[in-house]
Design a protein around this motif. Sequence first.
Motif, PDB file in Angstrom:
ATOM      1  N   ASP A  33       0.863  -1.184   0.000  1.00 15.66           N
ATOM      2  CA  ASP A  33       0.000   0.000   0.000  1.00 15.66           C
ATOM      3  C   ASP A  33       0.900   1.235   0.000  1.00 15.66           C
ATOM      4  O   ASP A  33       1.259   1.760   1.056  1.00 15.66           O
ATOM      5  N   ASP A  35       0.309   4.297  -0.921  1.00 21.10           N
ATOM      6  CA  ASP A  35      -0.314   5.529  -0.433  1.00 21.10           C
ATOM      7  C   ASP A  35      -0.163   5.659   1.085  1.00 21.10           C
ATOM      8  O   ASP A  35       0.176   6.735   1.591  1.00 21.10           O
ATOM      9  N   THR A  36      -0.447   4.571   1.794  1.00 20.06           N
ATOM     10  CA  THR A  36      -0.301   4.614   3.249  1.00 20.06           C
ATOM     11  C   THR A  36       1.166   4.742   3.641  1.00 20.06           C
ATOM     12  O   THR A  36       1.513   5.452   4.594  1.00 20.06           O
ATOM     13  N   ALA A  79       7.753  11.138  -2.944  1.00 20.47           N
ATOM     14  CA  ALA A  79       6.869  11.906  -2.066  1.00 20.47           C
ATOM     15  C   ALA A  79       7.664  12.920  -1.245  1.00 20.47           C
ATOM     16  O   ALA A  79       7.240  14.073  -1.079  1.00 20.47           O
TER      17      ALA A  79
END
Length: 327
Positions: A33, A35-36, A79
């Motif tokens: 995951d 995104d997490t 990110a």
Amino acid sequence: MSTPPPPGIYVPVPTFFQSKKSATYNAIASPVDIDTQVAHSIYLAKAGTKGLVILGSTGEAIHLTNKERFNVLSGVRRAFDHEGFKDYPIIAGTATQNIEETVDQLKNAKEAGAQWGLCLVPGYFAGANSQEGIIQWFTAVADQSPIPVMIYHYPGVSNNVKVVPSTYVTLAKHPNIVGCKLSHGDISVHAQIASNPSIDHSKFHTFTGLGQQLLPAISIGVVGAIDGCAGFFPETVVKLYELSIKNQPADEEIKKRRSLQYKLSSMEEIIVKFGTVGIKEAISRLRGLGDPDGTRLPLFRGIPGGEREWSKWKGVVDSMEAEENGA
């Protein structure tokens, strides 16, 4: 010349996997995951932590494919760059046993944006491992790694393999080996590495892997922690670190107390190794009191090896005796 990660609090982050609510959930091996992973990483950076260890033991590195490893590392790096944390440190873990695969993972980590590698001590054949074998293994990895590497000693997941302080002294001389993470509770071993005068501590940083010993570890030269609790209480762990390094005594006093702790920790190893017999041997030889042979069964005579064994302790005994006479 390679440089070590800056002092401070680092977080060994878990790898997040998609939940049962996801359409692509797989009970056996659910997809990562990202995104997490990114959200947690940004949260930690904003909370004041110094950096992240991604794909370490906490990150279940051994459960991921190399492609998944790359996706996690590169996703977090992108990110960070996007959110204004361009130079935020990422340390990529490796947990493979063979040199070629370890080097491949380090190359992939560099491509994904990690600045350092944290290499788990190989422990499959822990009982047969020699210190020279460990030295040569890390030397071969460091010789080929495109990023600086750190020694990761976590006996609990490495078949209780042992790495003695003298091995760190040797490996710390390698220009591409820049530090270690010690994930065990032996604070004496921490002192024998972090306060060791034979190591250039500007080029080799010692981190504890246990936040529960952060305060005492800082006092003996450890530069920070790679601590799991910081994954959910980051600001509190950072606060403890900042208080631990605040208002340190004068440099000479720091050097003296760390020197004494290093010498004492090194001397205590004779008791770790021989117990009461070692204590009696030292009292008899150094203070002329009693006889090391004066034991009751099942204890038997003095230290095994007698004069030959005692001679191995000459350096630390002489340094402690000098302190004793000058105290």
